[in-house]
Design a protein around this motif. Structure first.
Motif, PDB file in Angstrom:
ATOM      1  N   THR A   1       1.626  -3.138   6.974  1.00  0.00           N
ATOM      2  CA  THR A   1       0.443  -3.902   7.098  1.00  0.00           C
ATOM      3  C   THR A   1      -0.316  -2.395   6.170  1.00  0.00           C
ATOM      4  O   THR A   1      -1.295  -3.438   5.301  1.00  0.00           O
ATOM      5  CB  THR A   1      -0.032  -3.872   8.461  1.00  0.00           C
ATOM      6  OG1 THR A   1       1.130  -4.865   9.127  1.00  0.00           O
ATOM      7  CG2 THR A   1      -1.635  -4.079   8.204  1.00  0.00           C
TER       8      THR A   1
ATOM      9  N   PHE B   1      -2.802  -4.289   1.997  1.00  0.00           N
ATOM     10  CA  PHE B   1      -4.372  -3.689   2.641  1.00  0.00           C
ATOM     11  C   PHE B   1      -5.221  -3.049   1.704  1.00  0.00           C
ATOM     12  O   PHE B   1      -5.639  -3.180   1.572  1.00  0.00           O
ATOM     13  CB  PHE B   1      -4.890  -4.144   4.185  1.00  0.00           C
ATOM     14  CG  PHE B   1      -4.731  -5.347   4.397  1.00  0.00           C
ATOM     15  CD1 PHE B   1      -5.636  -6.339   4.746  1.00  0.00           C
ATOM     16  CD2 PHE B   1      -3.904  -5.475   5.844  1.00  0.00           C
ATOM     17  CE1 PHE B   1      -5.544  -7.555   5.685  1.00  0.00           C
ATOM     18  CE2 PHE B   1      -4.260  -6.076   6.422  1.00  0.00           C
ATOM     19  CZ  PHE B   1      -4.362  -7.189   6.386  1.00  0.00           C
TER      20      PHE B   1
ATOM     21  N   GLY C   1      -0.972  -7.565  -1.962  1.00  0.00           N
ATOM     22  CA  GLY C   1      -2.553  -7.367  -1.585  1.00  0.00           C
ATOM     23  C   GLY C   1      -2.813  -7.262  -2.955  1.00  0.00           C
ATOM     24  O   GLY C   1      -4.659  -7.268  -2.907  1.00  0.00           O
TER      25      GLY C   1
ATOM     26  N   GLN D   1     -10.635  -6.239   6.533  1.00  0.00           N
ATOM     27  CA  GLN D   1      -9.854  -5.906   5.806  1.00  0.00           C
ATOM     28  C   GLN D   1      -9.215  -4.613   4.980  1.00  0.00           C
ATOM     29  O   GLN D   1      -8.247  -4.213   5.499  1.00  0.00           O
ATOM     30  CB  GLN D   1      -9.453  -7.159   4.918  1.00  0.00           C
ATOM     31  CG  GLN D   1      -9.696  -8.365   5.752  1.00  0.00           C
ATOM     32  CD  GLN D   1      -9.318  -9.339   4.798  1.00  0.00           C
ATOM     33  OE1 GLN D   1      -8.432  -9.171   4.117  1.00  0.00           O
ATOM     34  NE2 GLN D   1      -9.902 -10.630   5.012  1.00  0.00           N
TER      35      GLN D   1
ATOM     36  N   THR E   1      -7.865  -2.096   7.532  1.00  0.00           N
ATOM     37  CA  THR E   1      -6.808  -2.557   7.792  1.00  0.00           C
ATOM     38  C   THR E   1      -5.985  -1.051   7.959  1.00  0.00           C
ATOM     39  O   THR E   1      -5.044  -0.828   8.353  1.00  0.00           O
ATOM     40  CB  THR E   1      -6.253  -3.495   7.443  1.00  0.00           C
ATOM     41  OG1 THR E   1      -7.055  -4.560   7.812  1.00  0.00           O
ATOM     42  CG2 THR E   1      -4.644  -4.042   8.253  1.00  0.00           C
TER      43      THR E   1
END
Length: 433
Positions: free
Chosen positions: A58, A62, A121, A358, A361
């Motif tokens: 994740t 991001f 990303g 975002q 994140t």
């Protein structure tokens, strides 16, 4: 009466370019959410349910948003957004295809997923601000609130259908085929973009000397009515909006669910978000600061409650309510920021919004992931809910003092229409290809 209400909620679909965009996005976003489920399930399968590995994926996905989104907004303000979106979706399709082939051949390793997340990303750092600001060019300022709400609606229709279908397909065929379907789905967006009539786009005048990132930041800092929702988004985004990390952990480590049940948890959250998006289609003006703050407060309270869900069924219900509140808050903040911004700066302003929402994140995923690794998924939800509640209460105190309000809070209701600029249109090559 019902027919008039429905027609009013769908009024942006009367614009041909927006219909093409929405149709392509519906297919593509459904594929993207299928990919999210497949990617997360692959990571958990490769690492024996490691929260740290999931948090790393994740964070890698991001981190480029945090580093490059402001530059992506500058590109969106200076270049043809349709062309940027075409290239971004083409590259994303190629990346998804590569990971799918690795998975189908049995060669996929954790570092492959890491590389894919980082590359995707990077593409998203350009695609997201271009896409968000492109909606205004598709429909104009008068229809922007409705078009933005409809965009959230089709996004969440795809978010409901995608994970549910992904869970079934993963159980039947494995993660590789789901990734392959996602790669194919990008063709819908590219086709819609190329079929648009560029002469019908609402492109703003581009003022000389206003193309830099720092100009956009200076513009936002000079506007207290924009700074308040940006600050609130920063806190809630960092601590409260980490569901991509927490939902798979909740499914596997708390309720000991299979892939299909994990898809149901994600679907319940997305279903609530869809209802919030549909509720927002009736909005015709810029939301007030109070609307943004109170929706953030509702989200914080509901996330806190969801952390204590005693069983899978109650978790489904509470996550649906939390999904409603999260989307209603994010959309209200989006509309307040976007409708209060000069179109000349809109790409950079929405890039900042994206960066805050975002780009935080990676940090949030690492913080909440470490907490969940030590204390469990419930602790991650509880922390996010409590911090979001505290931030909303602090923002409410600021609003009560009259800080962060704009002219729209005292009577200005409609956003003036800005006509398309013929002088600054880009020539088309071969018409609608």
């Amino acid at each position: 009466m019902l027919g008039k209400t429905l027609a009013s909620g769908l009024r942006s679909l009367s614009v041909r370019n927006f219909r093409l965009f929405a149709a392509g996005q519906l297919v593509s976003v459904a594929g993207t959410w299928m990919m999210v489920v497949a990617q997360d399930w692959l990571v958990l399968s490769l690492t024996r349910d490691s929260a740290a590995a999931l948090a790393t994926v994740t964070a890698l996905q991001f981190t480029p948003l945090m580093l490059f989104t402001l530059y992506g907004g500058r590109l969106a303000d200076r270049h043809d957004k349709r062309r940027l979106l075409t290239w971004a979706n083409t590259v994303s399709a190629a990346l998804a295809l590569a990971l799918a082939l690795l998975d189908l051949s049995g060669s996929a390793r954790l570092w492959h997923v890491y590389c894919f997340a980082l590359a995707l990303g990077t593409v998203n750092a350009v695609e997201v601000p271009a896409r968000m600001s492109f909606v205004g060019e598709l429909v104009g300022a008068r229809l922007l609130p409705n078009a933005s709400a409809l965009s959230a609606a089709y996004f969440n229709v795809a978010r409901v259908a995608g994970p549910a279908l992904a869970g079934l397909l993963i159980s039947a065929f494995g993660t590789g085929w789901v990734m392959l379907l996602n790669a194919v789905s990008y063709a819908a967006t590219v086709a819609g973009l190329r079929m648009m009539r560029t002469a019908e786009l609402h492109r703003p005048e581009r003022a000389a000397g206003r193309g830099g990132v720092t100009d956009g930041l200076r513009y936002v800092t000079s506007r207290p009515d924009l700074l308040l929702p940006v600050a609130l988004i920063a806190v809630v985004g960092l601590f409260g909006l980490n569901f991509q990390l927490l939902l798979p952990l909740l499914a596997k480590t708390v309720f000991h669910a299979d892939a299909a049940s994990f898809g149901l948890l994600t679907t319940a959250f997305a279903a609530g978000s869809l209802l919030a998006a549909l509720a927002g289609t009736g909005r015709r003006s810029r939301p007030s600061a109070g609307t943004v703050v109170l929706s953030a407060l509702a989200f914080g309270v509901l996330e806190t409650t969801a952390a204590w869900a005693p069983d899978f069924t109650s978790a489904l219900a509470l996550l649906a309510l939390t999904g409603f509140a999260s989307l209603y808050f994010a959309q209200a903040a989006n509309h307040r920021i976007q409708l209060g911004s000069d179109p000349v700066y809109r790409g950079r302003v929405m890039a900042l919004y994206t960066l805050i929402l975002q780009g935080s994140t990676p940090l949030g995923a690492l913080l909440v992931g470490a907490l969940s690794q030590r204390l469990g998924a419930r602790a991650g939800l509880l922390t996010g809910g409590l911090v979001s509640t505290a931030a909303a209460l602090a923002a409410w105190a600021v609003v009560r003092r009259g800080i962060g309000r704009g002219e729209d809070d005292t009577g200005q209701r409609d956003v003036p229409e800005r006509r398309p600029s013929h002088a600054h249109r880009h020539p088309t090559k071969g018409g609608t290809t």
